[in-house]
Scaffold this motif. Structure first.
Motif, short mmCIF file in Angstrom:
data_model
loop_
_atom_site.label_atom_id
_atom_site.label_comp_id
_atom_site.label_asym_id
_atom_site.label_seq_id
_atom_site.Cartn_x
_atom_site.Cartn_y
_atom_site.Cartn_z
N ASN A 1 -5.66 -0.18 -23.01
CA ASN A 1 -6.16 0.90 -23.86
C ASN A 1 -7.59 1.30 -23.49
N LEU A 2 -8.44 0.32 -23.23
CA LEU A 2 -9.84 0.67 -22.95
C LEU A 2 -9.99 1.33 -21.58
N PHE A 3 -9.20 0.90 -20.58
CA PHE A 3 -9.31 1.53 -19.26
C PHE A 3 -8.75 2.96 -19.30
N ARG A 4 -7.72 3.18 -20.10
CA ARG A 4 -7.18 4.54 -20.23
C ARG A 4 -8.12 5.43 -21.03
N ALA A 5 -8.59 4.93 -22.16
CA ALA A 5 -9.38 5.76 -23.07
C ALA A 5 -10.80 6.00 -22.56
N PHE A 6 -11.44 4.96 -22.03
CA PHE A 6 -12.85 5.06 -21.69
C PHE A 6 -13.11 5.34 -20.20
N GLY A 7 -12.12 5.09 -19.35
CA GLY A 7 -12.30 5.34 -17.92
C GLY A 7 -11.32 6.34 -17.36
N GLY B 1 -2.22 0.22 -16.32
CA GLY B 1 -1.26 -0.86 -16.52
C GLY B 1 -1.23 -1.81 -15.34
N ARG B 2 -1.14 -1.25 -14.15
CA ARG B 2 -1.12 -2.07 -12.94
C ARG B 2 -2.45 -2.81 -12.76
N LEU B 3 -3.55 -2.12 -13.04
CA LEU B 3 -4.88 -2.72 -12.93
C LEU B 3 -4.98 -3.96 -13.82
N VAL B 4 -4.55 -3.83 -15.05
CA VAL B 4 -4.67 -4.94 -16.00
C VAL B 4 -3.77 -6.11 -15.60
N LYS B 5 -2.56 -5.83 -15.16
CA LYS B 5 -1.67 -6.92 -14.69
C LYS B 5 -2.31 -7.67 -13.53
N THR B 6 -2.98 -6.94 -12.66
CA THR B 6 -3.67 -7.56 -11.52
C THR B 6 -4.82 -8.43 -12.01
N ILE B 7 -5.56 -7.94 -13.00
CA ILE B 7 -6.66 -8.72 -13.58
C ILE B 7 -6.13 -9.99 -14.23
N LEU B 8 -5.03 -9.87 -14.98
CA LEU B 8 -4.45 -11.03 -15.66
C LEU B 8 -4.02 -12.10 -14.66
N GLN C 1 -15.08 6.58 -6.68
CA GLN C 1 -14.69 7.24 -7.93
C GLN C 1 -13.92 6.28 -8.83
N TYR C 2 -13.00 5.54 -8.23
CA TYR C 2 -12.16 4.63 -9.01
C TYR C 2 -13.00 3.52 -9.64
N LEU C 3 -13.86 2.90 -8.83
CA LEU C 3 -14.71 1.83 -9.35
C LEU C 3 -15.67 2.35 -10.42
N ALA C 4 -16.15 3.57 -10.25
CA ALA C 4 -17.02 4.17 -11.26
C ALA C 4 -16.29 4.32 -12.59
N GLN C 5 -15.03 4.73 -12.54
CA GLN C 5 -14.23 4.89 -13.77
C GLN C 5 -13.99 3.54 -14.44
N SER D 1 -25.44 14.64 -22.10
CA SER D 1 -24.36 13.69 -21.86
C SER D 1 -23.99 13.70 -20.38
N TYR D 2 -23.24 12.65 -19.97
CA TYR D 2 -22.97 12.47 -18.54
C TYR D 2 -21.50 12.31 -18.20
N HIS D 3 -20.65 12.29 -19.20
CA HIS D 3 -19.21 12.30 -18.91
C HIS D 3 -18.48 12.99 -20.05
N SER D 4 -17.23 13.35 -19.79
CA SER D 4 -16.49 14.22 -20.70
C SER D 4 -16.28 13.59 -22.07
N LEU D 5 -16.18 12.27 -22.14
CA LEU D 5 -15.94 11.61 -23.43
C LEU D 5 -17.13 11.82 -24.36
#
Length: 300
Positions: free
Chosen positions: A144-150, A156-163, A192-196, A233-237
């Motif tokens: 949720n946080l990677f989708r909402a904030f980044g 989903g794949r990112l988090v499974k890899t982290i786990l 770009q990806y790492l920044a997100q 501000s510096y990003h769309s959120l």
């Protein structure tokens, strides 16, 4: 002040504040003090209150009796202005996001460029760090946080890899983290990806969007009628929250109207179109490239 960036959109911010030389102003994000120093130049008998939760900011305090540094998060704006008997105020400026100073000190863990502990705390007294998030959060909460904030597409794949990675050993540093998630990073879009991903962690650790909403609501309460609110501000959120507060008086949903069809909102936009840095500023200050400035005035 050498490790702090040049104040972004300085001229536009000062014009937006429409400074009364004898007024009371707030710099909600003091940092290196660039915006504050310019405000002080334009004050006569006025006062300036600056907020910053980062202890390093105290090193930049100007010697000026009209200036007061409040070493607190700007989510406590109203409480501390009340404590200093400074309500109402004539104008509030906020330059959101992370300072260049915080990015450029490796041990703070904000940057993808340096090997350091995964920290990312703007306030070093807080307990939650980026490492805590990576090593302790449940799968769905992390997704949720990677989708909402980044706005990370393969969250989903990112988090499974982290786990999987944290089963082997605790992920403590920037390089350890980058190594664990290497297979998830799209080729050609590494930066770009790492920044997100890092943005998402930083927002979570510092509760940045919740803090911003609290700040914006309190700003409306402490401003005088016709007082100015100036936000970079510096990003769309971030920008979406600022834009909605100015245009709707709330953060989501439709604009509310009274019985006669009049829009119920506390602020009027001064600039209908968002203000961005010009070519010359971008040449001298690359970190201004994503800056978006909105200016509002409190309705009488």
């Amino acid at each position: 002040m050498t490790s702090y960036h040049n104040p972004v959109l300085l001229k536009d911010c000062m014009e937006g504040l429409n400074i009364n030389p004898d007024g009371v102003y707030v710099d909600a994000t003091f940092g290196g003090g660039g915006h504050s120093r310019e405000i002080l130049k334009q004050l006569r008998n006025g006062r300036l209150f600056a907020f910053d939760q980062d202890a390093d900011a105290a090193l930049n305090v100007p010697e000026d009796s009209r200036f007061t540094l409040v070493q607190q998060n700007f989510r406590y704006l109203k409480n501390f202005l009340r404590l200093h008997k400074a309500i109402p105020v004539d104008g509030i400026l906020a330059d959101l996001g992370v300072s260049s100073h915080q990015f450029d000190i490796p041990e703070r863990g904000f940057s993808t460029r340096f090997e350091a502990e995964l920290d990312m705390r703007m306030d070093q007294n807080n307990e939650l760090t980026a490492s805590s998030v990576i090593n302790n959060y449940q799968e769905q909460d992390m997704i949720n946080l990677f989708r909402a904030f980044g706005e990370v597409e393969n969250a989903g794949r990112l988090v499974k890899t982290i786990l999987e990675g944290r089963k082997e050993q605790k992920i403590r540093t920037v390089n350890e983290f980058k190594s664990v998630i290497a297979s998830c990073i799209p080729r050609g879009k590494e930066n770009q990806y790492l920044a997100q991903v890092f943005q998402a962690l930083r927002i979570e650790v510092n509760e940045e969007l919740d803090v911003l909403m609290e700040f914006l609501m309190q700003s409306v309460e402490v401003l005088k009628p016709h007082g100015r609110l100036v936000v970079i501000s510096y990003h769309s959120l971030e920008d979406r929250l600022v834009k909605n507060m100015i245009n709707k008086g709330k953060f989501d949903g439709e604009v509310e109207k009274d019985f006669f069809g009049n829009i119920l909102k506390p602020l009027n936009a001064i600039n209908r179109k968002v203000i961005v840095p010009g070519v010359e500023e971008l040449k001298s200050n690359n970190r201004a490239r994503s800056a978006r400035l909105r200016i509002a005035e409190k309705r009488a």
